[in-house]
Design a protein around this motif. Structure first.
Motif, PDB file in Angstrom:
ATOM      1  N   ILE A  59       1.157  -1.799   0.110  1.00 38.13           N
ATOM      2  CA  ILE A  59       0.119   0.249  -0.270  1.00 38.13           C
ATOM      3  C   ILE A  59       0.814   1.339   0.212  1.00 38.13           C
ATOM      4  O   ILE A  59       0.833   2.443  -0.362  1.00 38.13           O
ATOM      5  CB  ILE A  59      -1.185   0.057   1.578  1.00 38.13           C
ATOM      6  N   MET A  60       1.741   1.164   0.509  1.00 40.51           N
ATOM      7  CA  MET A  60       2.917   2.552   1.067  1.00 40.51           C
ATOM      8  C   MET A  60       4.292   2.534   1.443  1.00 40.51           C
ATOM      9  O   MET A  60       4.459   2.965   1.612  1.00 40.51           O
ATOM     10  CB  MET A  60       2.387   3.396   2.100  1.00 40.51           C
ATOM     11  N   GLY A  61       4.702   1.396   0.745  1.00 40.37           N
ATOM     12  CA  GLY A  61       6.253   0.809   1.013  1.00 40.37           C
ATOM     13  C   GLY A  61       6.827   1.531  -0.177  1.00 40.37           C
ATOM     14  O   GLY A  61       8.060   1.894   1.001  1.00 40.37           O
ATOM     15  N   VAL A  62       6.441   2.579  -0.636  1.00 37.62           N
ATOM     16  CA  VAL A  62       7.556   3.537  -1.259  1.00 37.62           C
ATOM     17  C   VAL A  62       7.237   4.734  -0.658  1.00 37.62           C
ATOM     18  O   VAL A  62       8.575   5.728  -0.673  1.00 37.62           O
ATOM     19  CB  VAL A  62       7.390   3.721  -2.904  1.00 37.62           C
ATOM     20  N   GLN A  63       5.843   5.452  -0.577  1.00 39.80           N
ATOM     21  CA  GLN A  63       6.056   6.922  -0.073  1.00 39.80           C
ATOM     22  C   GLN A  63       4.811   6.678   1.009  1.00 39.80           C
ATOM     23  O   GLN A  63       3.429   6.002   0.678  1.00 39.80           O
ATOM     24  CB  GLN A  63       5.327   7.764  -1.118  1.00 39.80           C
ATOM     25  N   SER A  64       4.757   7.363   2.093  1.00 39.36           N
ATOM     26  CA  SER A  64       3.889   7.370   2.933  1.00 39.36           C
ATOM     27  C   SER A  64       2.695   8.338   3.606  1.00 39.36           C
ATOM     28  O   SER A  64       1.662   8.087   3.985  1.00 39.36           O
ATOM     29  CB  SER A  64       4.072   6.998   4.076  1.00 39.36           C
ATOM     30  N   GLY A  65       2.351   9.117   2.543  1.00 38.83           N
ATOM     31  CA  GLY A  65       2.731  10.326   3.345  1.00 38.83           C
ATOM     32  C   GLY A  65       2.111  10.996   4.251  1.00 38.83           C
ATOM     33  O   GLY A  65       3.072  11.100   4.862  1.00 38.83           O
ATOM     34  N   LEU A  66       0.978  11.031   4.773  1.00 38.44           N
ATOM     35  CA  LEU A  66       0.837  11.727   6.801  1.00 38.44           C
ATOM     36  C   LEU A  66       0.798  10.319   7.462  1.00 38.44           C
ATOM     37  O   LEU A  66       1.045  10.587   8.589  1.00 38.44           O
ATOM     38  CB  LEU A  66      -0.039  12.046   6.746  1.00 38.44           C
ATOM     39  N   TRP A  67       1.188   9.146   6.798  1.00 36.91           N
ATOM     40  CA  TRP A  67       0.979   7.706   7.681  1.00 36.91           C
ATOM     41  C   TRP A  67       2.790   7.995   8.040  1.00 36.91           C
ATOM     42  O   TRP A  67       3.529   8.080   7.546  1.00 36.91           O
ATOM     43  CB  TRP A  67       0.895   6.176   7.227  1.00 36.91           C
ATOM     44  N   LEU A  68       2.978   7.850   9.182  1.00 37.22           N
ATOM     45  CA  LEU A  68       4.111   7.685  10.063  1.00 37.22           C
ATOM     46  C   LEU A  68       5.269   9.041   9.345  1.00 37.22           C
ATOM     47  O   LEU A  68       6.791   8.719   9.386  1.00 37.22           O
ATOM     48  CB  LEU A  68       4.880   6.304   9.623  1.00 37.22           C
ATOM     49  N   ALA A  69       4.444  10.117   9.274  1.00 43.90           N
ATOM     50  CA  ALA A  69       5.271  11.536   8.927  1.00 43.90           C
ATOM     51  C   ALA A  69       6.308  11.207  10.026  1.00 43.90           C
ATOM     52  O   ALA A  69       5.946  11.653  11.518  1.00 43.90           O
ATOM     53  CB  ALA A  69       4.168  12.273   8.971  1.00 43.90           C
ATOM     54  N   GLY A  70       7.423  12.069   8.753  1.00 44.45           N
ATOM     55  CA  GLY A  70       8.865  12.580  10.236  1.00 44.45           C
ATOM     56  C   GLY A  70       9.666  11.566  10.450  1.00 44.45           C
ATOM     57  O   GLY A  70      10.583  11.104  11.603  1.00 44.45           O
ATOM     58  N   THR A  71       9.213   9.556  10.347  1.00 43.76           N
ATOM     59  CA  THR A  71       9.585   8.471  10.640  1.00 43.76           C
ATOM     60  C   THR A  71       9.931   7.685   9.278  1.00 43.76           C
ATOM     61  O   THR A  71       9.341   7.978   8.245  1.00 43.76           O
ATOM     62  CB  THR A  71       8.802   7.263  11.555  1.00 43.76           C
ATOM     63  N   ALA A  72      11.441   7.444   9.205  1.00 38.89           N
ATOM     64  CA  ALA A  72      12.024   6.352   8.507  1.00 38.89           C
ATOM     65  C   ALA A  72      10.609   5.044   8.195  1.00 38.89           C
ATOM     66  O   ALA A  72      11.243   4.257   8.860  1.00 38.89           O
ATOM     67  CB  ALA A  72      13.488   5.768   8.562  1.00 38.89           C
ATOM     68  N   PHE A  73      10.738   4.889   6.818  1.00 39.65           N
ATOM     69  CA  PHE A  73       9.456   3.809   7.015  1.00 39.65           C
ATOM     70  C   PHE A  73       9.861   3.627   5.230  1.00 39.65           C
ATOM     71  O   PHE A  73      10.207   4.607   4.413  1.00 39.65           O
ATOM     72  CB  PHE A  73       8.435   4.111   7.218  1.00 39.65           C
ATOM     73  N   GLY A  74       9.463   2.250   4.887  1.00 37.43           N
ATOM     74  CA  GLY A  74       9.031   2.049   3.573  1.00 37.43           C
ATOM     75  C   GLY A  74      10.536   1.380   3.045  1.00 37.43           C
ATOM     76  O   GLY A  74      12.091   1.342   3.902  1.00 37.43           O
ATOM     77  N   VAL A  75      10.424   0.510   2.109  1.00 39.17           N
ATOM     78  CA  VAL A  75      11.670  -0.404   0.785  1.00 39.17           C
ATOM     79  C   VAL A  75      12.780   0.376   1.077  1.00 39.17           C
ATOM     80  O   VAL A  75      14.160   0.122   0.855  1.00 39.17           O
ATOM     81  CB  VAL A  75      10.903  -0.933  -0.245  1.00 39.17           C
ATOM     82  N   GLY A  76      12.779   1.491   0.779  1.00 41.74           N
ATOM     83  CA  GLY A  76      13.793   2.610   0.648  1.00 41.74           C
ATOM     84  C   GLY A  76      14.907   2.909   1.863  1.00 41.74           C
ATOM     85  O   GLY A  76      16.323   3.018   1.631  1.00 41.74           O
ATOM     86  N   ALA A  77      14.171   2.956   2.546  1.00 42.72           N
ATOM     87  CA  ALA A  77      14.316   3.608   4.016  1.00 42.72           C
ATOM     88  C   ALA A  77      14.781   2.846   4.958  1.00 42.72           C
ATOM     89  O   ALA A  77      15.994   2.597   5.883  1.00 42.72           O
ATOM     90  CB  ALA A  77      13.730   4.196   5.087  1.00 42.72           C
ATOM     91  N   MET A  78      14.896   1.214   5.038  1.00 42.78           N
ATOM     92  CA  MET A  78      14.574   0.427   6.066  1.00 42.78           C
ATOM     93  C   MET A  78      15.431  -0.307   5.869  1.00 42.78           C
ATOM     94  O   MET A  78      15.396  -1.149   4.829  1.00 42.78           O
ATOM     95  CB  MET A  78      13.696  -0.465   6.855  1.00 42.78           C
ATOM     96  N   THR A  79      16.915   0.071   5.742  1.00 45.86           N
ATOM     97  CA  THR A  79      18.178  -0.623   5.539  1.00 45.86           C
ATOM     98  C   THR A  79      18.921  -1.334   6.201  1.00 45.86           C
ATOM     99  O   THR A  79      18.794  -1.682   7.392  1.00 45.86           O
ATOM    100  CB  THR A  79      19.217   0.460   4.607  1.00 45.86           C
ATOM    101  N   ALA A  80      20.601  -2.077   5.495  1.00 49.21           N
ATOM    102  CA  ALA A  80      20.620  -3.224   6.613  1.00 49.21           C
ATOM    103  C   ALA A  80      21.048  -2.198   8.125  1.00 49.21           C
ATOM    104  O   ALA A  80      21.839  -2.440   9.010  1.00 49.21           O
ATOM    105  CB  ALA A  80      21.676  -3.163   6.209  1.00 49.21           C
ATOM    106  N   GLU A  81      21.541  -0.914   7.747  1.00 44.29           N
ATOM    107  CA  GLU A  81      22.755  -0.064   8.682  1.00 44.29           C
ATOM    108  C   GLU A  81      21.639  -0.066   9.120  1.00 44.29           C
ATOM    109  O   GLU A  81      21.950   0.834  10.541  1.00 44.29           O
ATOM    110  CB  GLU A  81      22.780   1.159   7.065  1.00 44.29           C
ATOM    111  N   ARG A  82      20.082   0.731   9.265  1.00 40.66           N
ATOM    112  CA  ARG A  82      19.144   1.020  10.004  1.00 40.66           C
ATOM    113  C   ARG A  82      18.431  -0.403  10.935  1.00 40.66           C
ATOM    114  O   ARG A  82      18.178  -0.087  12.068  1.00 40.66           O
ATOM    115  CB  ARG A  82      17.518   1.345   9.250  1.00 40.66           C
ATOM    116  N   LYS A  83      18.513  -1.539  10.375  1.00 48.85           N
ATOM    117  CA  LYS A  83      18.113  -2.564  11.022  1.00 48.85           C
ATOM    118  C   LYS A  83      19.653  -2.744  12.205  1.00 48.85           C
ATOM    119  O   LYS A  83      19.706  -2.814  13.075  1.00 48.85           O
ATOM    120  CB  LYS A  83      18.114  -4.203  10.317  1.00 48.85           C
ATOM    121  N   ARG A  84      20.657  -2.728  11.985  1.00 46.89           N
ATOM    122  CA  ARG A  84      22.381  -2.383  12.526  1.00 46.89           C
ATOM    123  C   ARG A  84      21.856  -1.128  14.038  1.00 46.89           C
ATOM    124  O   ARG A  84      21.779  -2.262  15.057  1.00 46.89           O
ATOM    125  CB  ARG A  84      22.951  -2.841  12.145  1.00 46.89           C
TER     126      ARG A  84
END
Length: 186
Positions: A59-84
Motif C-alpha cells: 500500500i505505502m512502501g515507497v511513499q507513506s504520505g501522512l502515515w508515519l510522518a517524520g519517521t523512516a519507513f518503507g523499502v527505500g528507508a529500512m536498510t541493513a544499516e537501520r536494522k543494525r
C-alpha cells in the motif's frame, strides 16, 4: 483496537479504506512491488516477510504520505544499516524480551533512537506483534499485531480536516500536508 476479521491482508486493506473514507487522499501514498519488498527483506537478512507487513508495504512502501510522518519507513528507508542500529539499541538495553533480536525485521526508525520492529522469532506469523524499541528506555511489545500497529499509527485525518477548515476560515495558507487530505464536500 478491534480489527475486522479476515486475512491479515484483508484487515490491512480495511484499515486503509477506513482512513481514506475519513479523508486521506489515496494518491498520497505509493506502494512497493513484491520484488522491492523482497529486496528490502534480503538487505535486512530476513527470509520471510509476514503477510500483514507485506500488505502494508504494498500500500505505502515507497511513499507513506501522512502515515508515519517524520519517521523512516518503507523499502527505500529500512536498510541493513537501520536494522543494525535497531539491534545495537537492543544490545545496549539492560534486558528486553525479544527472543531473536538479530533476526528482527525493522519496520521504522525515528531520529536514530526509536524503532518499531518485528521479533525475528515471530516472522513465521502472518500478523505478528510489533515492538517499540527506544534507546536508553527499553523495548516493549506495543501492538499485538501488525494490523493493530497499522491502525494505531494511522493519521487522524478527521482532526487534520478540522484544522484545515479553521485555517481557511482564518485566511491562513494551507500547510504542505494539506495536499494529502480530501476536502469535505458541502
Amino acid at each position: 483496537m478491534n480489527q475486522p476479521n479476515g486475512t491479515p491482508s484483508e484487515r490491512i486493506d480495511a484499515i486503509f479504506d477506513r482512513v481514506c473514507a475519513n479523508g486521506l487522499r489515496r494518491g498520497s501514498v505509493a506502494g512497493a512491488s513484491d520484488d522491492q519488498i523482497d529486496q528490502m527483506a534480503a538487505e535486512q537478512g530476513v527470509e520471510r516477510v509476514p503477510e500483514a507487513v507485506r500488505e502494508v508495504l504494498r500500500i505505502m512502501g515507497v511513499q507513506s504520505g501522512l502515515w508515519l510522518a517524520g519517521t523512516a519507513f518503507g523499502v527505500g528507508a529500512m536498510t541493513a544499516e537501520r536494522k543494525r542500529h535497531a539491534v545495537a539499541t537492543l544490545n545496549g538495553l539492560e534486558n528486553h524480551e525479544l527472543t531473536d533480536p538479530r533476526g528482527l525485521l525493522a519496520l521504522t526508525a525515528h531520529q536514530g533512537y526509536a524503532y518499531h520492529v518485528v521479533d525475528g522469532a515471530d516472522l513465521g506469523q502472518d500478523d505478528p506483534p510489533v515492538w517499540d524499541v527506544v534507546e536508553g528506555e527499553g523495548a516493549r511489545k506495543a501492538w499485538d499485531s501488525v494490523s493493530d500497529w497499522f491502525a494505531g499509527t494511522a493519521p487522524n485525518v478527521t482532526d487534520l480536516r478540522d484544522m484545515l477548515e479553521m485555517m481557511e476560515e482564518m485566511g491562513k495558507q494551507p500547510p504542505k500536508w494539506a495536499e494529502y487530505v480530501e476536502t469535505r464536500q458541502s
